[in-house]
Design an enzyme around this catalytic site. Structure first.
Site: not given
Ligand code: NAD
Length: 504
Positions: A189, A264, A298, A398
């Protein structure tokens, strides 16, 4: 003609395959379209690239069933044959690398100078895991006094792979290649904001000889198609790359069916610069690791921690360079920062300007929305916050854009305290010429991956993943196979050991 114009011309040719059509799912080797339709827009000028089928739970069910039925034959195919197919996938990626890079730049806004490499890295991922397909089932012999223990590994079954929108092509290969090498079948997906290259990838794989149903792809939004995949009883594990909050949701959703999960997730990674570091190299690396890939990365070094004695000089050098970063059309090879993925994300990134002001940080370079193109688009200028302290939101959250937060530290202990003061623990970067300190500091740093005197240079056999809110599990090398496979122990008696007699 300029290189930008060349790229635009080539892109027009590649986009023809999508224009005026609905981008379908791919289930059991067939195109499938749902009742609901969403759109893919380019961040460069907000134009509609194409309509996209928006997957429902029943689409996911069909894909999961296809993966379930294809599993036994793929599992039992000799590793040597799986290896051959996966190498053919890598070859076909290389053959279409320019197309993949251009389409991905257009779909995500990522600059072509980085996307060309990302497409080729996708091929490397396939090659690396292909080479291990023959040996994945190998185990150990662990003799005990009365038994010979043999371990072996078997693929866990059909798995779900859910990927985000930053470098979607490379990240998809990173998760799917080891799953296939292990002998698992896949339902993928992709992220709803960047669906195009997932389609190219599955087309490439089927063209390279991957049997029907081994790899299926369902487009759609996370809360519907993604959720259905995480809840499906035929799907044995979910490999997920995305935000930490989504990881929590997936854990809840997958709990009923006891899904194995590999996460992750996000990061707020420190780059720590001691006063004995190679100043120029540390500066280059700090800038590269936050302003490349639009900061939508990331492992970006979104916090720079600088020792007090070199703080002013380092910040001045940063300021000068950040002001000169080239924001522009992502297909222009000179561009360093392209548009962000989506207006919602642009709004999030720029909202921190007010947050930083309220918290009392200095805005050394103020990155407002706009610039980069006359055609609109979701462009933003780079931002540099300085004189921040560890508890400020710009030092904790973040932001996932071209935004760097600079902080001062006096000694190693303070640097470590600041570095570890966030919820995340993905990566850390340490710059010092003192090897003892480098080792000691790395040992104390709560992160899954640490680079010393280096920016993010990946070596595929090494473990990739984070601690705390940055993830669960590791990818890379054999670690990927630990996730996609079950380990079995077979104990064979080597003599007549004593068996207790009951009921005699
Ligand atoms: P996201 O979590 O919003 O979405 C990622 C994927 O999850 C998408 O495909 C989305 O449709 C799907 N999803 C959303 N809700 C879901 C649900 N309830 N159930 C199942 N699936 C669902 O992340 P994003 O905004 O696309 O990506 C950016 C994030 O990804 C950042 O936090 C970044 O740090 C992280 N990321 C981490 C790594 C890593 O290796 N650690 C790599 C790249 C990106």
């Amino acid at each position: 003609m300029s290189q930008l114009q060349d790229n635009l011309n080539a892109l027009q040719g590649h986009l023809k395959q999508f224009e005026g059509k609905v981008l379908p799912h791919r289930i059991n080797g067939e195109d499938v379209i749902s009742d609901k339709i969403m759109q893919s827009r380019s961040p460069v000028d907000d134009s509609v690239i194409c309509d996209v089928a928006e997957g429902s739970a029943s689409d996911v069910d069909a894909a999961a069933r296809a993966a379930y039925h294809a599993f036994p034959a793929w599992r039992d195919m000799p590793g040597k044959e799986r290896k051959k197919i996966l190498h053919a996938v890598a070859d076909a990626i290389v053959a279409r690398a320019d197309e993949i890079a251009l389409v991905e730049s257009w779909d995500t806004g990522q600059a072509i100078r980085f996307m060309s490499k990302a497409a080729l890295r996708g091929a490397e991922n396939f090659r690396f895991f292909a080479d291990q397909a023959e040996g994945v089932r190998d185990g150990q012999t662990l003799p005990s006094p009365n038994h010979m223990n043999l371990t072996t590994r078997t693929p866990i079954g059909p798995v779900g792979v859910i990927t985000p929108w930053n470098t979607p092509f490379m990240l998809s290969t990173w998760k799917i290649a080891p799953a296939l090498a292990a002998g698992c079948t896949v339902v993928h997906k992709p992220a709803e904001w960047s669906p195009l290259t997932a389609r190219l990838l599955i087309e490439i794989a089927e063209g390279a000889g991957l049997p029907k149903g081994v790899w299926n792809m369902v487009n759609g939004v996370g809360e519907e198609a993604g959720k259905a995949l995480t809840e499906h009883p035929m799907i044995k594990a979910i490999a997920f790359v995305g935000e930490s909050a989504t990881g929590s949701a997936i854990m809840r959703q997958g709990s009923e069916t006891l899904k194995r999960v590999h996460f992750e997730l996000g990061g707020k990674n420190p780059v720590v610069v001691f006063d004995d570091a190679d100043f120029d190299r540390a500066l280059d690396a700090a800038i590269f690791m936050i302003y490349s890939l639009n900061g939508e990365r990331c492992t970006s070094s979104s916090r720079v921690l600088i020792q007090a004695s070199i703080y002013d000089k380092f910040v001045a050098a940063l300021e000068e360079r950040v002001k000169k970063l080239k924001v522009g059309h992502p297909l222009d090879p000179a561009t360093e920062i392209g548009p962000l993925i989506h207006p919602r994300h642009l709004q999030k990134v720029t909202s921190y300007l007010e947050v930083a002001e309220q918290d009392g940080a200095r805005i050394a370079v103020r990155g407002e929305a706009g610039g980069g193109s006359d055609a609109g688009g979701y462009f933003v200028q780079p931002t540099l916050y300085t004189d921040a302290t560890k508890d400020m939101r710009i030092a904790q959250e973040e932001i996932f854009g071209p935004v760097l937060t600079a902080m001062k530290f006096s000694d190693e202990a303070e640097a470590l305290e600041i570095a570890n003061s966030v919820a995340y623990g993905l990566a850390g970067y340490v710059w010092t010429s003192d090897v003892t300190r480098a080792l000691r500091f790395s040992d104390g740093l709560d992160a899954g991956m640490i680079w010393v005197n280096s920016e993010n240079v990946r070596h595929l056999p090494t473990p990739f993943g984070g601690t705390k809110a940055s993830g669960i599990g590791r990818d890379g090398g054999d670690w990927s196979f630990d996730f996609y496979m079950e380990t079995k122990n077979i104990a064979i008696a080597t003599g007549e050991h004593k068996i207790s007699k009951l009921g005699v």
